[in-house]
Every structure is written in C-alpha cells, then in structure tokens.
Scaffold this motif. Structure first.
Motif, mmCIF file in Angstrom:
data_model
loop_
_atom_site.group_PDB
_atom_site.id
_atom_site.type_symbol
_atom_site.label_atom_id
_atom_site.label_comp_id
_atom_site.label_asym_id
_atom_site.label_seq_id
_atom_site.Cartn_x
_atom_site.Cartn_y
_atom_site.Cartn_z
ATOM 1 N N ASP A 114 91.472 15.159 56.365
ATOM 2 C CA ASP A 114 91.989 16.660 56.376
ATOM 3 C C ASP A 114 92.033 17.177 54.354
ATOM 4 O O ASP A 114 91.903 18.193 54.449
ATOM 5 N N ARG A 115 91.162 16.283 54.184
ATOM 6 C CA ARG A 115 91.306 16.469 52.691
ATOM 7 C C ARG A 115 90.110 16.197 51.808
ATOM 8 O O ARG A 115 90.255 16.184 50.318
ATOM 9 N N VAL A 116 89.332 16.288 52.473
ATOM 10 C CA VAL A 116 87.615 15.696 52.290
ATOM 11 C C VAL A 116 86.719 16.633 53.227
ATOM 12 O O VAL A 116 86.493 16.825 54.333
ATOM 13 N N ARG A 117 85.903 17.289 52.261
ATOM 14 C CA ARG A 117 84.948 17.786 52.620
ATOM 15 C C ARG A 117 83.808 17.826 52.001
ATOM 16 O O ARG A 117 83.574 17.240 50.965
ATOM 17 N N THR A 118 82.319 17.715 52.828
ATOM 18 C CA THR A 118 81.868 16.645 52.285
ATOM 19 C C THR A 118 80.335 17.491 52.433
ATOM 20 O O THR A 118 79.956 18.568 53.355
ATOM 21 N N VAL A 119 79.589 17.341 51.299
ATOM 22 C CA VAL A 119 78.274 18.006 51.471
ATOM 23 C C VAL A 119 76.990 17.922 50.773
ATOM 24 O O VAL A 119 77.259 17.278 49.905
ATOM 25 N N GLN A 120 76.006 17.895 51.924
ATOM 26 C CA GLN A 120 75.189 17.908 51.676
ATOM 27 C C GLN A 120 73.893 18.685 50.617
ATOM 28 O O GLN A 120 73.444 19.144 51.341
ATOM 29 N N ALA A 121 73.782 17.906 49.640
ATOM 30 C CA ALA A 121 72.857 18.880 48.565
ATOM 31 C C ALA A 121 72.008 18.554 47.669
ATOM 32 O O ALA A 121 72.382 16.914 47.190
ATOM 33 N N ASP A 122 71.095 18.596 47.140
ATOM 34 C CA ASP A 122 70.009 18.604 45.757
ATOM 35 C C ASP A 122 70.266 18.777 44.894
ATOM 36 O O ASP A 122 70.611 20.181 44.969
ATOM 37 N N LEU A 123 71.957 18.074 43.424
ATOM 38 C CA LEU A 123 71.599 18.805 42.619
ATOM 39 C C LEU A 123 70.900 19.595 42.233
ATOM 40 O O LEU A 123 70.827 19.544 40.443
ATOM 41 N N ASP A 124 69.453 18.488 42.250
ATOM 42 C CA ASP A 124 68.174 19.005 41.275
ATOM 43 C C ASP A 124 67.564 20.463 41.987
ATOM 44 O O ASP A 124 66.752 20.791 41.100
ATOM 45 N N ALA A 125 68.486 21.065 42.959
ATOM 46 C CA ALA A 125 67.568 22.128 43.564
ATOM 47 C C ALA A 125 67.340 23.653 42.589
ATOM 48 O O ALA A 125 69.286 23.681 41.845
ATOM 49 N N ALA A 126 67.033 24.439 42.532
ATOM 50 C CA ALA A 126 67.237 25.847 41.988
ATOM 51 C C ALA A 126 69.061 26.477 42.425
ATOM 52 O O ALA A 126 69.819 27.101 41.351
ATOM 53 N N ASP A 127 68.867 26.095 43.378
ATOM 54 C CA ASP A 127 70.492 26.853 44.053
ATOM 55 C C ASP A 127 71.225 25.619 44.226
ATOM 56 O O ASP A 127 70.970 25.285 45.493
ATOM 57 N N TRP A 128 72.177 25.397 43.912
ATOM 58 C CA TRP A 128 73.305 25.268 44.411
ATOM 59 C C TRP A 128 74.372 25.645 45.935
ATOM 60 O O TRP A 128 74.250 26.852 45.665
ATOM 61 N N PRO A 129 75.105 25.091 47.380
ATOM 62 C CA PRO A 129 75.850 25.389 47.912
ATOM 63 C C PRO A 129 76.716 26.397 47.288
ATOM 64 O O PRO A 129 77.299 25.352 45.954
ATOM 65 N N ALA A 139 82.132 14.054 37.487
ATOM 66 C CA ALA A 139 80.745 13.332 37.515
ATOM 67 C C ALA A 139 80.380 12.329 37.449
ATOM 68 O O ALA A 139 80.275 12.059 35.954
ATOM 69 N N SER A 140 80.493 11.007 38.015
ATOM 70 C CA SER A 140 80.789 9.932 38.011
ATOM 71 C C SER A 140 79.557 8.934 37.764
ATOM 72 O O SER A 140 78.737 8.542 39.511
ATOM 73 N N ALA A 141 77.899 8.568 36.644
ATOM 74 C CA ALA A 141 77.027 8.007 36.952
ATOM 75 C C ALA A 141 76.104 8.699 37.899
ATOM 76 O O ALA A 141 75.344 8.592 38.527
ATOM 77 N N SER A 142 75.780 10.293 37.609
ATOM 78 C CA SER A 142 75.334 11.687 38.426
ATOM 79 C C SER A 142 74.947 11.731 37.518
ATOM 80 O O SER A 142 73.554 12.337 37.784
ATOM 81 N N MET A 143 74.960 12.619 36.230
ATOM 82 C CA MET A 143 74.522 12.828 35.336
ATOM 83 C C MET A 143 73.018 12.647 35.213
ATOM 84 O O MET A 143 72.421 13.387 35.165
ATOM 85 N N HIS A 144 73.183 11.352 34.837
ATOM 86 C CA HIS A 144 71.301 11.241 34.299
ATOM 87 C C HIS A 144 70.525 10.802 35.184
ATOM 88 O O HIS A 144 69.519 10.608 34.467
ATOM 89 N N HIS A 145 70.950 10.840 36.699
ATOM 90 C CA HIS A 145 69.581 11.035 37.495
ATOM 91 C C HIS A 145 69.597 12.714 37.745
ATOM 92 O O HIS A 145 67.887 13.022 37.835
ATOM 93 N N MET A 146 69.695 13.443 36.783
ATOM 94 C CA MET A 146 69.038 15.113 36.666
ATOM 95 C C MET A 146 68.361 15.685 36.003
ATOM 96 O O MET A 146 67.949 14.591 34.994
ATOM 97 N N ALA A 147 67.316 15.627 36.695
ATOM 98 C CA ALA A 147 65.877 16.173 36.435
ATOM 99 C C ALA A 147 66.242 17.130 35.058
ATOM 100 O O ALA A 147 64.915 17.228 33.940
ATOM 101 N N ASP A 148 66.773 18.476 35.423
ATOM 102 C CA ASP A 148 67.492 19.077 34.099
ATOM 103 C C ASP A 148 68.766 18.634 33.816
ATOM 104 O O ASP A 148 69.056 20.004 34.731
ATOM 105 N N PRO A 149 69.261 18.414 33.291
ATOM 106 C CA PRO A 149 70.757 17.983 33.601
ATOM 107 C C PRO A 149 71.648 19.398 33.072
ATOM 108 O O PRO A 149 73.055 20.223 33.024
ATOM 109 N N GLY A 150 70.469 19.830 31.638
ATOM 110 C CA GLY A 150 70.819 21.441 31.124
ATOM 111 C C GLY A 150 71.178 22.472 32.705
ATOM 112 O O GLY A 150 72.619 22.833 32.004
ATOM 113 N N HIS A 151 69.843 22.743 33.852
ATOM 114 C CA HIS A 151 70.395 23.413 34.748
ATOM 115 C C HIS A 151 72.073 23.112 35.540
ATOM 116 O O HIS A 151 72.716 23.898 35.777
ATOM 117 N N ALA A 152 71.988 21.743 35.480
ATOM 118 C CA ALA A 152 73.029 21.402 36.080
ATOM 119 C C ALA A 152 75.037 21.768 35.290
ATOM 120 O O ALA A 152 76.178 21.889 35.799
#
Length: 300
Positions: A114-129, A139-152
């Motif tokens: 009841d304290r967690v909601r999961t969202v499937q999303a591609d964080l390189d997409a132009a629009d985020w949920p 964000a742990s060990a995920s930012m360096h995967h971004m194609a455009d980290p500035g956008h994120a």
C-alpha cells in the motif's frame, strides 16, 4: 539498472543487437533480465548497510512523504527509502516490467504494497508519465544510462516543488572481488577486466563516471551536498558475496569476452566454473570493494 556490473537501470537488460531471430532474442532478453535482477537483489543484500548510510545522510529539512525512485530496478532504493521514512510512499519507475513485477512481489511480502506504486516508463522518452509532485527524487545508478541526461535533469527539476531534493547516486564501476595477485595462474586479471569494461562503457555510456554536480547546477538545481562512500566488505561476513562475485563476473564475461586474450578468458572461465577447483565459490579470500558517490541537489 545493464553495464558490466548491473544496478538499477531504467533501461533494464541491455539489448543484443547481433541477434535477429525474434524468439531467440526474446528468450535471451528474458534470461538477461532475470540475471540482472539477481545481481540487483544481491547488491541490495550485500550493500544494505552502505545504502542505509546514504539515505541517512540526505540533507532533508523534513521527512519526505512522496518519493519517486527513477530507474528503481528490483527495489534496492525503494525499500531502503521506505525503511528510512516510515510515513512515505514511493512511486517506483523502471523500463523493465520483470523488475517491477519482482519489486511488487517484495512489497507484498513485506506488507508494504500500500506504500508502493510501480510505473513502467522509458526515461529517454520525450514525455514522462505524471509522477506527481514528490518531496524527494532518488536515482541510483540510472542517470548514466540516459541518452540525454540533461533532459532527465530538467524533467526532475520541473517535477520537484521549491525546496524539493534530488539525490543522484552513481558508482565507480563494478566492484572488485579478488585480492591483489589473484588468480594465482593469471595475476592482474581483474584489472584487465576493468580496463576492458571501461573501454566498452566509454563508447556506449559516456556519462558513466561523470561529475554530476555541474550538470545538476546547469539544470537549475542548487547543490546541497556531495559524499563518497567507500565500500570494503570482507567476504567472510556474508555468504552472498561469492554468489555476487560469480554472477557479476559472469556478466562481465558476456560483455567483454571477444576483447580478452585467450589466457585471460581461460582464467576467467576457471573462476566461473562452479564445479571446478578454481571456482570463485571455493575461495575464502573474496571481498567487495567499490565506491559510490551521492549528490544532493535542491530546487530553490
């Protein structure tokens, strides 16, 4: 989130662009995702104390009630944050449905669903949920995967309210496990594996190992703290460390095998052979040695 050493990643398992048969590719990705998930779970188990120390260090003015975990993987950060902040709810975001399913099972087992909601999303997409207006984004060990980290980074900045905190945790490569001079038949093997993965990552993940401080300030954040956590865990302290070393180096092999000298590949295979006398699982001198750096940035 997945590089030579897999951690929480919004990309999930890396794609094998050399496979063309759809069914073979699908099976490969399923196996790769399961393999990655096991590393993420072992990472959470072995490094739990260090992850908890990072959540305790965060320069928060009040306890957050609404947290977003970007590139949550199987929930290492999600559950560390839920444990640290018992009044909080977490939206856990990842591209991998398998990882999110595993996270949901853990949440149910811990009576935290009841304290967690999961969202499937591609964080390189132009629009985020729509992820609401969180007090804290992690964000742990995920930012360096971004194609455009500035956008994120700009998306996170726009998501946070004034005073909201963004914690970026990044790794100094995959851990080292073997003592100096090991393996005895091929000393320096682990150094050469690191060099090979560094070359691979320089080509495919140029933001790995970056200094996120300047990028955070460029995105409009005020840097509120930076800390490097040194990890050095004796292998005798946890039975999971041998398995952690085995599955991590198995994935390293999959990434760099074609670039290794035959002698190094043979030595690595002897370490990975669980039934052989040189198996990692038979060694009593393993340890986990790595570093993690966390940047805490505030929207002012």
């Amino acid at each position: 989130m997945t590089q030579a050493h897999s951690h929480a990643s919004h990309h999930g398992a890396q794609h094998d662009h050399h496979r063309h048969d759809h069914h073979t590719q699908h099976d490969h990705h399923r196996e790769d995702d399961a393999d990655q998930a096991e590393i993420l779970d072992l990472d959470a188990e072995v490094l739990a104390e260090h992850i908890a120390s990072i959540t305790a260090w965060l320069p928060l003015k009040t306890s957050p009630r609404h947290i977003v975990d970007l590139g949550c993987g199987t929930g290492t950060g999600t559950f560390a944050l839920l444990d640290r902040f018992p009044e909080a709810h977490v939206i856990a975001v990842d591209a991998s449905p398998e990882h999110l399913q595993r996270l949901r099972r853990k949440a149910c087992a811990r009576d935290m669903d009841d304290r967690v909601r999961t969202v499937q999303a591609d964080l390189d997409a132009a629009d985020w949920p729509d992820l609401g207006t969180p007090d804290l984004v992690w964000a742990s060990a995920s930012m360096h995967h971004m194609a455009d980290p500035g956008h994120a980074l700009r998306n996170v900045h726009d998501m946070l309210p004034s005073g909201g905190l963004f914690a970026v945790v990044e790794l100094a490569g995959f851990p080292r496990f073997l003592p100096e001079g090991a393996p005895e038949d091929r000393p320096g093997l682990e150094d050469r594996l690191h060099a090979a993965t560094d070359r691979l990552h320089a080509e495919h993940m140029p933001h790995r190992g970056a200094d996120w401080g300047p990028m955070l300030t460029a995105a409009g954040f005020t840097l509120d703290g930076e800390r490097t956590v040194t990890v050095n865990i004796d292998g005798t302290h946890s039975e999971a460390i041998g398995r952690y070393a085995l599955i991590t180096l198995r994935r390293v092999r999959g990434a760099v095998a074609e670039t290794l000298p035959a002698e190094d590949l043979a030595a690595l295979d002897r370490l990975l052979d669980t039934s052989g006398p040189g198996s990692l699982l038979r060694r009593d001198d393993l340890s986990v040695r790595t570093e993690r750096t966390v940047w805490a940035a505030r929207r002012t």
